[in-house]
Design an enzyme around this catalytic site. Structure first.
Site, PDB file in Angstrom:
ATOM      1  N   ASP A 180      -6.605 -15.665   6.403  1.00  0.00           N
ATOM      2  CA  ASP A 180      -7.918 -16.314   6.345  1.00  0.00           C
ATOM      3  C   ASP A 180      -9.063 -15.357   6.655  1.00  0.00           C
ATOM      4  O   ASP A 180      -9.891 -15.605   7.535  1.00  0.00           O
ATOM      5  CB  ASP A 180      -7.967 -17.500   7.317  1.00  0.00           C
ATOM      6  CG  ASP A 180      -6.757 -18.408   7.206  1.00  0.00           C
ATOM      7  OD1 ASP A 180      -6.234 -18.549   6.090  1.00  0.00           O
ATOM      8  OD2 ASP A 180      -6.338 -18.976   8.228  1.00  0.00           O
ATOM      9  N   GLU A 228      -8.509 -26.514   0.412  1.00  0.00           N
ATOM     10  CA  GLU A 228      -8.978 -26.046   1.723  1.00  0.00           C
ATOM     11  C   GLU A 228      -9.532 -24.644   1.536  1.00  0.00           C
ATOM     12  O   GLU A 228      -9.561 -24.103   0.438  1.00  0.00           O
ATOM     13  CB  GLU A 228      -7.859 -26.082   2.770  1.00  0.00           C
ATOM     14  CG  GLU A 228      -6.730 -25.103   2.536  1.00  0.00           C
ATOM     15  CD  GLU A 228      -5.724 -25.088   3.678  1.00  0.00           C
ATOM     16  OE1 GLU A 228      -5.827 -25.928   4.590  1.00  0.00           O
ATOM     17  OE2 GLU A 228      -4.828 -24.217   3.662  1.00  0.00           O
TER      18      GLU A 228
END
Length: 325
Positions: free
Chosen positions: A37, A198
């Site tokens: 991420d 997401e």
């Protein structure tokens, strides 16, 4: 120095017969240990600073001058300064920004499966390497009645500040206060994409807003199906659509980065960074089929054609020309 150019990767990724020592090229992964991420920003000192989901290092920070060669420089938090609003939670999917004279780090805090107790917090620092001072929780899923409020993303548009977030229960956004540290009172929270997504990132270019996101499973090793996708809109809050005009609110999109023999689970991309020639670059994480123990840091160039972004081959590169700075 953290660089992931293994001899094995070079040997399988030089179809042009180029030298393994070609200084004008790099190979993926650019960091060959787990850094999921990623989020990146350029500091006033000329370095790029990259942050990732927490491991034992309380949100690791790396820096680089060229996007390829990275040094670990510290952590955003220590054991005593890390956020605590979810006492047993991890710090996931940070998002770094410069707001005024401060570096502002949005973060998710959650336990695995804690989709109603998770939430988004914020911390600030005077320089990108920290130390970051936690300002605590901004909101929790059970407080705003939206499940799985993680993966924050900040953007400024037309003089206003906004935060977007969400994970497989819709992507949502709302306006922030002027300092960026709280949701603006009475500002509506609006859904902009469906429940397939997401890892939100919105990029504005040539009159369009591009919503990058990830679909599939992120964290199942070689079984991970994570894939980076994109849609676009003429307005920040949508409607975002695919090339055929079908809405992302109904889970339609274009695939940006899928799998190949070397990397699977390719997703949760960073901000787009431009080099001195105007070429665009993006980070994301992947699972290496050669060493599937974590989610390694990847770098690829983003090209544009007919108003849409693409990565060559729609899969990760193994070896490519470096950015130029």
């Amino acid at each position: 120095m953290a660089v992931g150019c293994s001899a094995a990767l070079f040997s399988q990724s030089a179809p042009d017969g180029g030298s393994d020592n070609d200084e004008k090229q790099y190979c993926n992964p650019v960091i060959n240990y787990s850094l999921p991420d990623p989020t990146v920003i350029k500091g006033e000192d000329g370095y790029f600073y990259l942050y990732a989901t927490e491991d034992i290092k309380n949100v690791p920070i790396h820096r680089s001058k060229d996007l390829v060669n990275w040094d670990f420089v510290g952590t955003a938090f220590s054991k005593t300064t890390r956020p605590t609003f979810e006492p047993k939670g991890g710090i996931w999917a940070p998002d770094i920004n410069k707001i005024g004279n401060r570096y502002v780090l949005y973060y998710s805090m959650s336990v695995w499966g804690g989709e109603w107790t998770c939430g988004v917090g914020v911390a600030v620092a005077n320089q990108p390497e920290g130390p970051f001072i936690d300002h605590g929780k901004m909101f929790r899923s059970n407080e705003i009645k939206i499940q799985n409020c993680i993966d924050p993303f900040y953007i400024e548009d037309n003089g206003k500040k906004y935060l977007f977030w969400g994970s497989f229960h819709g992507i949502y956004g709302t306006e922030l206060t002027e300092d960026g540290l709280a949701l603006k009172k009475d500002a509506p929270i609006l859904q902009i994409a469906g429940n397939a997504y997401e890892g939100t990132y919105i990029h504005k270019r040539d009159g369009y807003y591009y919503l990058f996101a990830s679909i599939g499973s992120c964290c199942e090793g070689l079984k991970s199906t994570y894939t980076t996708v994109v849609g676009r809109s003429e307005n920040l809050f949508g409607p975002y659509v695919d090339k055929s005009g079908r809405p992302m609110l109904e889970n339609n999109h274009e695939i940006l980065i899928g799998k190949n023999d070397a990397f699977v689970g390719n997703g949760h991309n960073s901000e787009i960074v431009s080099d001195k020639n105007g070429a665009d670059w993006v980070f994301y994480h992947a699972v290496s089929t050669a060493n599937p123990s974590g989610r390694v840091l990847m770098l690829d160039r983003v090209y544009w054609q007919d108003g849409w972004p693409y990565v060559q081959g729609s899969t990760p590169s193994l070896k490519a020309d470096k950015p130029e700075f």
